[in-house]
Write an enzyme that holds these catalytic residues in place. Structure first.
Site, short mmCIF file in Angstrom:
data_model
loop_
_atom_site.label_atom_id
_atom_site.label_comp_id
_atom_site.label_asym_id
_atom_site.label_seq_id
_atom_site.Cartn_x
_atom_site.Cartn_y
_atom_site.Cartn_z
N HIS A 103 33.61 29.00 42.53
CA HIS A 103 34.05 29.69 41.30
C HIS A 103 35.32 30.48 41.60
CE1 HIS A 103 32.97 31.80 37.31
NE2 HIS A 103 34.19 32.18 37.66
N HIS A 105 39.53 30.81 40.12
CA HIS A 105 40.46 30.41 39.06
C HIS A 105 41.84 30.09 39.62
CE1 HIS A 105 37.83 31.18 35.61
NE2 HIS A 105 37.30 32.09 36.40
N TRP A 196 40.05 44.78 31.16
CA TRP A 196 40.35 43.42 30.68
C TRP A 196 41.76 43.34 30.10
CZ3 TRP A 196 38.32 38.66 31.27
CH2 TRP A 196 37.02 38.57 31.78
N ARG A 198 44.39 45.06 31.13
CA ARG A 198 45.29 44.97 32.27
C ARG A 198 45.18 43.60 32.94
NH1 ARG A 198 48.46 45.40 34.95
NH2 ARG A 198 48.05 46.54 36.86
N PHE A 199 43.98 43.06 32.98
CA PHE A 199 43.75 41.74 33.56
C PHE A 199 44.61 40.71 32.84
CE2 PHE A 199 41.57 37.71 34.06
CZ PHE A 199 41.10 37.74 35.36
N GLU A 351 28.34 36.86 31.55
CA GLU A 351 29.20 37.85 32.21
C GLU A 351 29.36 39.00 31.21
OE1 GLU A 351 33.18 36.49 32.98
OE2 GLU A 351 33.66 38.13 34.35
N HIS A 376 28.77 33.32 36.92
CA HIS A 376 28.32 34.72 36.87
C HIS A 376 26.84 34.86 36.58
CE1 HIS A 376 32.25 36.34 37.53
NE2 HIS A 376 32.74 35.63 36.53
#
Ligand code: ZN
Ligand code: ZN
Lengths: 509, 509
Positions: A103, A105, A196, A198-199, A351, A376
């Site tokens: 897992h 990305h 999230w 900022r992600f 998640e 997750h």
């Protein structure tokens, strides 16, 4: 680890079924403790003598970690990282052959330092700044058109020649490409929405760099290099398959992107014979419309036909809480089964902390849609029926401890629900999700958190061995290749045990 | 809540055993969701029409709580308290007949305000200050002898006459009697050691006030009053049975203390016929020596003989991580069984994060020592054998969510392990441990955290009903009295439902 003696086991079973005790028998107690220990991930693994010696060493290391002033899994990874780096357990885990990373990305495989120091130093690299604040990049042969809601473009090679020292610039670029920070992470990211947000900004910042064709190839090659250096032998990459662009602004189609992954993988494997390979799980945003997802599924079916051995399957990605539940897309996701086309699913599901909402239902729906694994599955323990189903059908949960902590699902990793799953030997694999985003790399940091944090004193070398083997057993590799991969892994494992045997000639204190 | 239709149940079972799905059937999905819902605490409770209406109202309230900016169970109770107080769910929970409080300690039953405003204003109350900083109290007819490591004694009535306004003094006293603070709780208590240190100081501060005979009686009466006002009808109090002192410095023995509890209980019940009564669980410090615990067990056996209907049993208390494991005391704790004397145990066990240590083994050992319930059992989900045993033998876990959060076992209560236990209808009761110490009171705050935090959207009026019934079913009351208590509770429950029925005449929006 040690098999239970038969009479004790019988006594333990008798006690478990019907026993009320007159006086606590120490042998019965020992039998129950052993029974419990044998139930955990790797609990029935038989260890060789050399493995037992290494295990004893690991046990000592763990006792030290547990009695230290700060227990790293109990604190935020951004604070714990240095402590982990200097810990002897981590150093051992780095050397350990960990099997596959199932897992991960596409655009968070590689240390952001490499992006800063290598990629942004390449010619024709333009940058602009948004208000958020964040940055965007583009490679272009001529001056690029202005980007909405971004400052005028700056050509980085020009800018850098004007600066006496580029450290501040490089640091500020680095900060924009990752969530990792030396500041107080609780203050920097006070809520899930903040982290999230900022992600997604960091993701957009990286995007312009890594979707440029030459960088795209190098980035993936560099990613394989880093995972390989962390003693990972196999990768299943969740990939959005962007339309990769060239310097003249032209762009390739998604089949080209997938083909490029395949070519680079082959090139890497040809020079790294101890690396077993990689497969791609094609992903699509879960915030999309029904028709967009239907189109993505159709395309994925075609790609699976065209790359039957390289493409593993399909998944939906993005923040679950803000995306649409799997069930919303049930018609689109039922297309392959209706048409009799095999398109394995590897759904992110659970998640979330939003207990009982539509999104929280994803773990069950992923299973109803015949998912091969669950990404997750943080919410799985809140779904006894789904949990039972996942166990009985051998649908492994891809546990990514650091990701869950940074994205604020859990603070103290000892309270991570996968701790309970591993104590019952639920099918799990450990992975790192977006290591570069979290300041981690490869798998070792996540293995550390899972091994030290979930298992406490009780998990042992057998648990680690089982986790590594799980990562091949629950991979998308067909059975024959799983066997080959396991043979290769076992050879590396034996070497690892020999080289770290406290009684062996290799070992240095 | 609604019983599953037979054909759907059969389909669900078939699917659970062996099913691989061609296309996801919405009816099957619904059946599995219902199956899962029916497995939780109260999941099979059949609700009357009036209850269903109240349940629908509760559901609306919960959706509001989940969608609010701050979700109270996710943040520290000291910050969440005001949000909880103003929430309509909490107001309903306060009115709800909650059954029994089975895990409450002797000197943390009553709001500290009452200690400050009533007790410290009584004549002959002396105070001194320690360096920690903390305070100590004593009631005395003459000026008391100096206390080691404490300032000279001050007679509070003298001090107060000298002050223009006593607010600051009273506030400073209050601060010393509880952990609750308006400051940032993370900063005030950065570690488990820090919070337990303050806990013990506050406990010592309270000690001199509540072990003075007149206060002792009034404190317990006031405690019963507050729990009764919170619609709790029965109490099992863990009591250290101190040697209570008189104004002349003389003191009573422990049997006197137990007898006093019994007398006050009878007095309270005689004027509150809807209160069912109380029982005492005699407790001893777990940091004691083997011989001290053996002596305490011997004494407890005698007390149980002398107060067979009022004394419930025996327990060991104090911070588990710093105390001795139950197994260390196995000989002392086996005495009653060896002598054929019935001394039920109600052990604190598994109130720890130290996975796999000797102390972490307490949950299994409590069961091996035939405990009647498990206090906290926070670590139970990390012990599958012990968990199974607790379920099969009906040994209920006394879950105290606010206590576990304040004492830093878990930050976000959605990650509390009891959430998983309740989703499987593991035998649990909800209690408040040391409500005054945590700024809570009665049971309603802990019911709020359990109901909203553990259950999310999915728990409902049936869950609450089950929790209340559990608290009588798993009490130390003999079966006949349990039935009586349940009849009394059911009458109160029906009245509660009628009075809060959105269609009823009582209900005001
Ligand atoms: Zn992911
Ligand atoms: Zn307690």
């Amino acid at each position: 680890m040690v098999a239970l003696q038969r009479p004790l086991l019988a006594a333990a079973c008798l006690f478990l079924c019907c026993g009320v005790l007159s006086s606590p028998d120490p042998r019965l107690r020992e039998a129950l403790i052993q029974l419990e220990a044998s139930m955990q991930t790797g609990g029935r693994m038989v260890l060789t003598e050399a493995e037992q010696r290494l295990d004893a060493l690991l046990f000592e290391m763990k006792q030290e970690a547990v009695s230290a002033a700060i227990f790293p899994p109990a604190v935020h990874f951004f604070r714990a990282k240095r402590l982990i780096q200097t810990s002897p357990i981590f150093k051992l885990l780095q050397k350990m052959p960990k099997g596959g990373a199932l897992h991960v990305h596409d655009f968070s495989m590689v240390d952001v330092d490499w992006l800063v120091k290598n990629v942004t130093y390449r010619p024709n690299c333009y940058m602009c700044s948004t208000d958020d604040p964040s940055v965007r990049f583009i490679f272009s042969a001529q001056w690029p058109k202005p980007l909405a809601r971004c400052s005028p473009w700056v050509l980085l090679e020009n800018l850098r020649t004007k600066l006496v020292n580029t450290t501040d610039l490089d640091n500020s670029i680095r900060t924009n490409l990752t969530l990792f920070t030396d500041e107080d992470p609780e203050a920097a990211f006070p809520s899930q929405a903040a982290v999230w947000g900022r992600f997604e900004q960091a993701f957009l910042a990286v995007w312009g760099l890594v979707t440029y064709a030459p960088v795209f190839r190098d980035y993936y090659y560099q990613g394989l290099t880093q995972f390989h250096a962390d003693n990972v032998m196999y990768l299943e990459l969740r990939a959005l398959l962007p339309q990769v662009y060239e310097l003249d602004g032209s762009s390739h189609d998604r089949a080209w992107t997938l083909k490029t992954y395949q070519d680079v993988t082959e090139r890497f494997v040809s020079t790294h014979p101890d690396f077993f390979g990689a497969r791609i799980i094609v992903t699509n945003q879960r915030r999309a419309t029904r028709s967009a997802v239907a189109a993505a599924v159709e395309e994925a079916m075609q790609l699976k036909k065209d790359f039957p051995d390289f493409m593993a399957g399909f998944d939906l990605v993005g923040q679950e809480d803000r995306g649409r539940p799997l069930w919303y897309f049930r018609d689109a996701l039922s297309l392959p089964a209706e048409k009799g086309v095999a398109l394995p699913y590897f759904f992110h599901a659970g998640e979330t902390d939003l207990e009982g909402t539509d999104v929280d239902q994803n773990v069950l729906d992923a299973l109803l849609l015949n998912t091969s694994r669950i990404g997750h599955g943080f919410a799985l323990v809140r779904h006894p029926v789904a949990k039972d189903l996942s166990r009985k059908r051998g649908v492994a949960v891809e546990v990514c401890p650091i990701s869950n902590q940074v994205l604020k699902l859990v603070k103290d990793l000892r309270n991570h629900p996968a701790a309970a799953l591993m104590l019952e030997n639920h099918p799990v694999v450990v992975s790192s999700d977006d290591p570069a985003m979290f300041g981690a790399s490869g798998l070792s940091y996540d293995f550390y958190e899972a091994f030290v944090g979930f298992g406490g004193i009780k998990s042992h070398l057998g648990s680690l061995k089982q986790l590594a083997m799980n990562s091949l057993r629950y991979s998308a590799l067909p059975p024959q290749q799983q066997e080959e991969a396991l043979v290769l892994w076992q050879r590396r494992w034996n070497q690892f045990v020999t080289e770290n045997d406290p009684n062996g000639t290799f070992f240095r204190h």
